[in-house]
Design a protein around this motif. Structure first.
Motif, short mmCIF file in Angstrom:
data_model
loop_
_atom_site.label_atom_id
_atom_site.label_comp_id
_atom_site.label_asym_id
_atom_site.label_seq_id
_atom_site.Cartn_x
_atom_site.Cartn_y
_atom_site.Cartn_z
N ASP A 148 51.52 41.53 -1.03
CA ASP A 148 51.86 42.81 -1.66
C ASP A 148 51.99 42.71 -3.17
O ASP A 148 52.34 43.70 -3.83
N GLY A 149 51.80 41.53 -3.73
CA GLY A 149 51.92 41.38 -5.18
C GLY A 149 53.35 41.26 -5.67
O GLY A 149 53.61 41.34 -6.87
N VAL A 150 54.30 41.08 -4.75
CA VAL A 150 55.70 40.90 -5.16
C VAL A 150 55.90 39.49 -5.71
O VAL A 150 56.54 39.29 -6.73
N GLU A 152 54.42 36.00 -7.24
CA GLU A 152 53.30 35.48 -8.03
C GLU A 152 52.60 34.37 -7.25
O GLU A 152 51.38 34.21 -7.32
#
Lengths: 399, 399, 399
Positions: A148-150, A152
């Motif tokens: 989810d791109g939360v 890195e």
């Protein structure tokens, strides 16, 4: 580059372990033979590098998170040593001994502590049916956070002991055996007695006998699991050991006689554990907060243990082993008769004779953990190790 | 150098932030617009560097001290992550929850732990009128130690939450908003509902609604502060928000209707907090060690809360917002109805729909803290960042 | 290279300290004069390097283990600061305050935590006859582990306070005195009053008066040990101080009059401690788990203390010292009359006048610990320091 390290890295080059990259290490039985071999090889490489004062730091900064559901000085130090060797700082997440709520809360915590985490080491061995499940959940939550791109990066997980397996212990134990017997090729046909032993303390986890049964059967060894009636391990793990025996050409047998197991054994691993059924009951009682039930169960279990005080690694028992000189193993700390308790798992003279190999056995664990982390985080370990050795940065100046 | 990082550093070059150097970060309202902008910019730069595997370590050794007057896993991890990213090791100074004596004792402790400290992160939010004061005292004591030649360097302070402000939270929240809305220039005229919400737990700090009111009014936004009667925030902070509205061309309004606040809002931030007057009374009661009074107050406050159980971010309430799609924000953890409590601050479906943006919101905090430290310790950040990017030292080898 | 650092390293070159290498630091009296001088010199070098922003990291990775049998924020921070300065990460081994079993258990723990440990700092000052013994045992256990091939390197030990000596405190104190008096050559003939002082708290250790008596007598100083009858220190330590006086040309005298000690003193060190006999009794009582006895003893000791409330560093007492301006010393924290207690060791005005020198005194401790570690781990310190200075790696970028 020292010849020793060159040889180790050359060995690594022959193995197929690419699926370790960006995966977790939860069970030994999730991994292929060559993947396990790669971990042993990298552990040897890291140890050789440290002994030759070559820094194996692969991280310039980064965090290793230890998430222990139980107090543990030794495991904590092993994990911290491994992280530090690779350049990670350890942060402890202490959640106490309570059975943690799963779902929402774990998902959130997993993400909140992982923004800059490269590895998470989890120990959760207290409740049957919970520990491994917790790790799988944690793993899927950080994967979700990464997707989810939360996050890195997705932190890699290392199982530092669960209800099913104790892979860093079993792997360190096996690496010790490989060194003692002069190579993995010498393990075939060796008899291993993984046996229960009496202890006056209560409720020791099953992860060691399970981990040993499931791992040592993979290298053509003849593993005998011995315990009094009622001290069975999880049936799923027995099944894994049986399948391994078929696949890898060794054997897995069970007996209720310690003598039978010790007879002509090359290796003995006598150690106390709680009955599986009792551990399941305990999980239930804790779940219901039934303190009276917990107290009653503890009393019953101690009584049950007491009926098997003759299960011990005595001098007489040791005489039954191959030439009376089997390799005695233990995950430590052991309950030593007359030293740490009145009657325990092992005679003081036996323990004392094997102290040096026992400590060496334990010394492999930080390197096993470091090897797991390295192989799960680094895409091309051969190239990276070669570069580290070529750079030859001193771990300590002017040692 | 990647174009993205080049652009960020170019932006930084245009800003005037020289007064951050060798100062502390205690209140957002002590800082100029360009100083805050510089912190956002450096936070973005550090994040981009980490994502491109460029190590942003500015310290070869050094300590970051966390001084928490309250348990806090998340804040502790954010601070530790920020310190580690820059090369500092964290040492925790745990003083328990007691109201610490000021003066002599604090002066001595401040100096004794700071001989090699580069940054001190303090969280002290439990007592109205005490937390910020403690930080100011601490700041003056280490300044005195530095001036007297006791300390080789003056550690810089970062307020990790006090009774007045929660600057690392509010700054992370705003950086999240800037990213969600595509730039700080798009914030003008956006309606923000900072509203109270019901929670079954007691005595949550006021620092979040205060921090949001005081910060978000600085970027031309229309901030509506909504709460039931009796849940006022500190009047000094309301005054700051009002002044900001005048200076920066937005607005600050108050209401006792959650519906009014949510109506057409672009952003909603529904969150529980304790009434200011009750928090003041609590400080007094703790000061007198009046446990009976504390218990009575807790009971009263929970009763008072219960009269406002309709203050919640329900699906119906969310429909009132701009296109029914306002950005839902929370500092986490939230009290989720039917998940973490029976009736809480937010419906489970609402929370679930916004989980990814909520986690992203939280992910900015370590970078905000790291940016504050960097700008307070480094004299020429543009040059230093350029050098780090030019050196391009991998954070992790062969990632 | 700055002239200051060059001069310090040149001084080091003249000294014979080769026996420090790979040894432990347990007692100052185990070391030669030149060895102590080398530690002072390296401490000065490390401080100058840090002040000139030159990183003195000698470890790329490695662990410093703190093993404290007692809570201690200050000692913990000193040790952590020293380790961090040299590149080691600290791991705390918290064993609680219990009298630990020796033998088997300690041997195992010592090895299990030392697989990757470069230094172990131990504080064990609570029980007469136990603390130093524990350290000696620990030392022999890790030596055995190293000899047996269990440990890749033998961690070096630093005594962070035991029942006999407090070498890091006494060494930091003396380095402070050397700086205050402009060089070790100026100490000859200076009168030092190491005196007991009244405190309302109970059972303070004897390690400071013992450490000062045994160390300060080695530099030609006239040390007067003053205390009320019944507050004798260990006779073995008095013997060491007497022998030092003969060897090094100073004197060691005892008196039951604080006035006599203060009269014309150049340095005063008034500090509370428990009577030796009482500490021995306490060790016995704890050993037997005799809580009633412990409570009774505490009561008796507090009563006994109260008979000597006039033993305090008052303004009047300070007037008796050389020109009324003796250097006032304390290991901190002090019991300050009217500040931290009703009646204590020192008048508030006296303490306040000496606050800056007191804080400076404390500031030497991390550098003393770091110097001990460096000299015990590095084979050729002169070369290593020169190389570090030549490399001139910034401790902090763009400071």
């Amino acid at each position: 580059m020292s010849e020793k390290i060159t040889n180790i890295i050359n060995e690594l080059e022959k193995l197929d372990y690419k699926n370790l990259f960006q995966d977790d290490f939860l069970h030994t039985w999730d991994k292929s033979q060559e993947e396990l071999q790669a971990i042993f090889t990298v552990a040897d490489a890291l140890r050789a590098m440290r002994e030759e004062n070559i820094s194996p730091k692969i991280f310039d900064s980064g965090l290793g998170i230890s998430l222990f559901r139980d107090n543990s000085t030794r495991t904590r130090f092993s994990f911290a040593s491994a992280c530090n060797l690779l350049g990670l700082e350890v942060q402890d997440l202490d959640e106490g001994k309570s059975q943690q709520a799963h779902g929402e809360t774990v998902k959130e915590t997993a993400n909140m502590i992982s923004f800059m985490a490269d590895v998470v080491g989890i120990r959760d061995d207290m409740y049957i049916g919970k520990g491994y499940k917790y790790m799988k959940d944690f793993s899927s939550y950080v994967q979700e956070g990464y997707d989810d791109g939360v996050l890195e990066q997705r932190p890699t997980l290392v199982n530092l002991q669960c209800d099913e397996d104790h892979p860093t212990q079993a792997m360190a134990d096996l690496l010790h055996v490989i060194h003692e017997f002069g190579g993995v090729e010498n393990l075939k046909g060796k008899k291993v007695a993984m046996t229960w032993a009496y202890s006056p303390s209560y409720g020791k986890p099953l992860s060691v006998p399970q981990g040993i049964s499931a791992l040592f059967t993979r290298f053509g060894m003849d593993v005998v699991l011995a315990h009094p009636e009622g001290y069975e391990i999880m049936p799923e793990i027995e099944k894994i050991a049986e399948d391994n025996a078929k696949t890898y050409g060794g054997s897995f047998t069970k007996t209720n006689s310690m003598e039978e197991a010790f007879k002509d054994a090359d290796i003995v691993y006598p150690k106390s554990w709680a009955p599986f059924a009792a551990m399941e009951e305990r999980t239930e009682l804790y779940g219901n907060g039934d303190q009276a039930g917990i107290d009653r169960l503890e009393k019953e279990l101690l009584e049950q243990n007491k009926q098997h005080m003759d299960w011990a690694a005595t001098e007489d028992m040791m005489k039954l082993t191959k030439d009376g000189k089997a390799l005695y193993m233990h995950c430590l700390p052991a309950d030593i008769t007359g030293v740490s308790c009145e009657t325990g798992e092992v005679d003081a003279t036996v323990f004392d004779r094997y102290r040096v190999p026992l400590y060496k056995e334990a010394s492999f664990k930080p390197y096993i953990i470091a090897a797991m982390i390295l192989l799960q985080k680094v895409e091309n370990p051969v190239e990276t190790l070669k570069q580290l050795v070529a750079d030859a940065k001193e771990r300590q100046k002017n040692k």
